[in-house]
Write an enzyme that holds these catalytic residues in place. Structure first.
Site, PDB file in Angstrom:
ATOM      1  N   ASN A  13       0.876  -1.175   0.000  1.00 19.29           N
ATOM      2  CA  ASN A  13       0.000   0.000   0.000  1.00 19.29           C
ATOM      3  C   ASN A  13       0.914   1.226   0.000  1.00 19.29           C
ATOM      4  OD1 ASN A  13      -2.815   0.887   2.194  1.00 19.29           O
ATOM      5  ND2 ASN A  13      -2.451   1.369   0.067  1.00 19.29           N
ATOM      6  N   ASN A  65      -6.622  10.616  -0.132  1.00 17.88           N
ATOM      7  CA  ASN A  65      -6.715   9.517  -1.087  1.00 17.88           C
ATOM      8  C   ASN A  65      -6.408   9.990  -2.505  1.00 17.88           C
ATOM      9  OD1 ASN A  65      -7.603   7.527   0.821  1.00 17.88           O
ATOM     10  ND2 ASN A  65      -9.631   8.472   0.787  1.00 17.88           N
ATOM     11  N   CYS A  74      -6.304   5.332   7.767  1.00 22.77           N
ATOM     12  CA  CYS A  74      -5.512   4.485   6.879  1.00 22.77           C
ATOM     13  C   CYS A  74      -4.389   3.931   7.728  1.00 22.77           C
ATOM     14  CB  CYS A  74      -4.978   5.267   5.683  1.00 22.77           C
ATOM     15  SG  CYS A  74      -4.006   4.211   4.569  1.00 22.77           S
ATOM     16  N   ASN A  76      -2.188   1.572   7.158  1.00 22.58           N
ATOM     17  CA  ASN A  76      -0.890   1.423   6.492  1.00 22.58           C
ATOM     18  C   ASN A  76      -0.171   2.764   6.381  1.00 22.58           C
ATOM     19  OD1 ASN A  76      -0.491  -1.344   6.015  1.00 22.58           O
ATOM     20  ND2 ASN A  76      -1.799  -1.325   4.206  1.00 22.58           N
ATOM     21  N   ASN A 177     -15.255   0.672   2.194  1.00 25.30           N
ATOM     22  CA  ASN A 177     -14.284  -0.223   1.580  1.00 25.30           C
ATOM     23  C   ASN A 177     -14.914  -1.611   1.536  1.00 25.30           C
ATOM     24  OD1 ASN A 177     -11.694   1.559   1.637  1.00 25.30           O
ATOM     25  ND2 ASN A 177     -12.563   1.746   3.682  1.00 25.30           N
ATOM     26  N   GLU A 195     -10.503  -0.496  -2.288  1.00 25.63           N
ATOM     27  CA  GLU A 195     -10.428   0.664  -1.408  1.00 25.63           C
ATOM     28  C   GLU A 195     -11.187   1.860  -1.962  1.00 25.63           C
ATOM     29  OE1 GLU A 195      -6.373   1.674  -0.502  1.00 25.63           O
ATOM     30  OE2 GLU A 195      -6.501   0.587   1.387  1.00 25.63           O
ATOM     31  N   ARG A 196     -12.070   2.389  -1.130  1.00 26.66           N
ATOM     32  CA  ARG A 196     -12.705   3.662  -1.445  1.00 26.66           C
ATOM     33  C   ARG A 196     -11.631   4.750  -1.395  1.00 26.66           C
ATOM     34  NH1 ARG A 196     -14.578   7.822   1.550  1.00 26.66           N
ATOM     35  NH2 ARG A 196     -14.109   6.729   3.499  1.00 26.66           N
ATOM     36  N   CYS A 205      -4.475  -3.803   2.636  1.00 28.77           N
ATOM     37  CA  CYS A 205      -5.268  -2.819   3.372  1.00 28.77           C
ATOM     38  C   CYS A 205      -5.263  -3.244   4.835  1.00 28.77           C
ATOM     39  CB  CYS A 205      -6.692  -2.743   2.834  1.00 28.77           C
ATOM     40  SG  CYS A 205      -7.772  -1.615   3.765  1.00 28.77           S
ATOM     41  N   SER A 207      -6.520  -1.718   7.599  1.00 31.50           N
ATOM     42  CA  SER A 207      -7.803  -1.616   8.287  1.00 31.50           C
ATOM     43  C   SER A 207      -8.753  -2.711   7.810  1.00 31.50           C
ATOM     44  CB  SER A 207      -8.427  -0.232   8.076  1.00 31.50           C
ATOM     45  OG  SER A 207      -8.636   0.039   6.706  1.00 31.50           O
TER      46      SER A 207
END
Length: 266
Positions: A13, A65, A74, A76, A177, A195-196, A205, A207
């Protein structure tokens, strides 16, 4: 003005990371430009961190984003910020604040773990029937909205087509997401996440890994009091385990420094 940046990724990511830029520059406008794969640096998100107090291991973190929206969480990105702060200041523990929510971080070499809070699991919040079968998504809020579904084989799913159908279910689904996960064995899952904000399937991802582990625990498939290993498309698994002292979860994995650069910004 010239601004130094780092390109880093947390288990695939990837982010453009700018440190110490605590000004009023419109980073939301810069996010899509810098994250563009063909015409920018290329990344899933633009991350800007700044010290909340001088010479303290407490940082404020903004994650924009690739589509210009701001991420409420986020994990990561938090892991990448923690690794860079450790490299710059020698900190091995620190606190990171994203969207007003504090997260603890621990750095051990290239392995970084951060805390993520998880709310109630709402079973079968969205059900989608399509030619591949029926998929039932649980809803889990982990600082960001996630829909996660247990499936027999994640590799056999056309994730993007499935996500497009799910998003037609209304605003709640459109703003989440979307992940599908598969049980591989005791304490082991594999996951795919759309991912949104990045508007595509992520290599990993963090989360989403937490949301899947929590949903799997709710079904009695894993025990989050012990470490759960979550595989991803990057081939660099993340680990999830319940925090021993607080109502949250640790999510950990590798962070990799790709390169440094300099930007000309107005």
């Amino acid at each position: 003005m010239r601004v130094r940046f780092r390109k880093v990724h947390g288990a695939g990511n990837d982010f453009v990371l700018i440190i110490g830029a605590a000004d009023e520059r419109d980073w939301r406008a810069w996010g899509p430009r810098l994250c563009a794969r063909c015409t920018g640096v290329g990344a899933d998100g633009l991350v800007v961190s700044s010290a909340i107090r001088k010479d303290s291991a407490v940082l404020d973190v903004l994650c924009v984003n690739a589509d210009g929206s701001v991420a409420t969480l986020c994990a990561n990105a938090l892991r990448c910020v923690a690794w860079c702060a450790s490299r710059d200041h020698g900190w091995t523990t620190m606190r990171l604040v994203m969207s007003g929510v504090p997260h603890d971080a621990v750095v051990d070499g290239t392995h970084v773990r951060v805390t993520v809070e998880a709310g109630e699991v709402y079973s079968e919040r969205v059900t989608e029937t399509w030619p591949g079968g029926t998929v039932r998504f649980d809803a889990v809020h982990v600082g960001a909205e996630h829909l996660v579904a247990l499936v027999d084989d994640v590799d056999q799913l056309d994730v993007e087509s499935l996500v497009n159908l799910v998003r037609d279910r209304g605003p709640a689904a459109a703003d989440a997401n979307v992940s599908v996960f598969q049980l591989l064995g005791p304490q082991e899952l594999t996951i795919r996440t759309y991912e949104r904000g990045a508007e595509g399937e992520a290599l990993s991802c963090a989360s989403g890994a937490v949301a899947a582990a929590v949903a799997a625990a709710r079904r009695g498939l894993v025990d989050v009091a012990r470490q759960v290993r979550v595989h991803n498309r990057a081939g660099t698994p993340l680990t999830v385990i319940e925090h021993a002292e607080r109502p949250s979860y640790w999510v950990g994995g590798p962070v990799t420094h790709v390169f440094d650069g300099e930007l000309e910004v107005a």
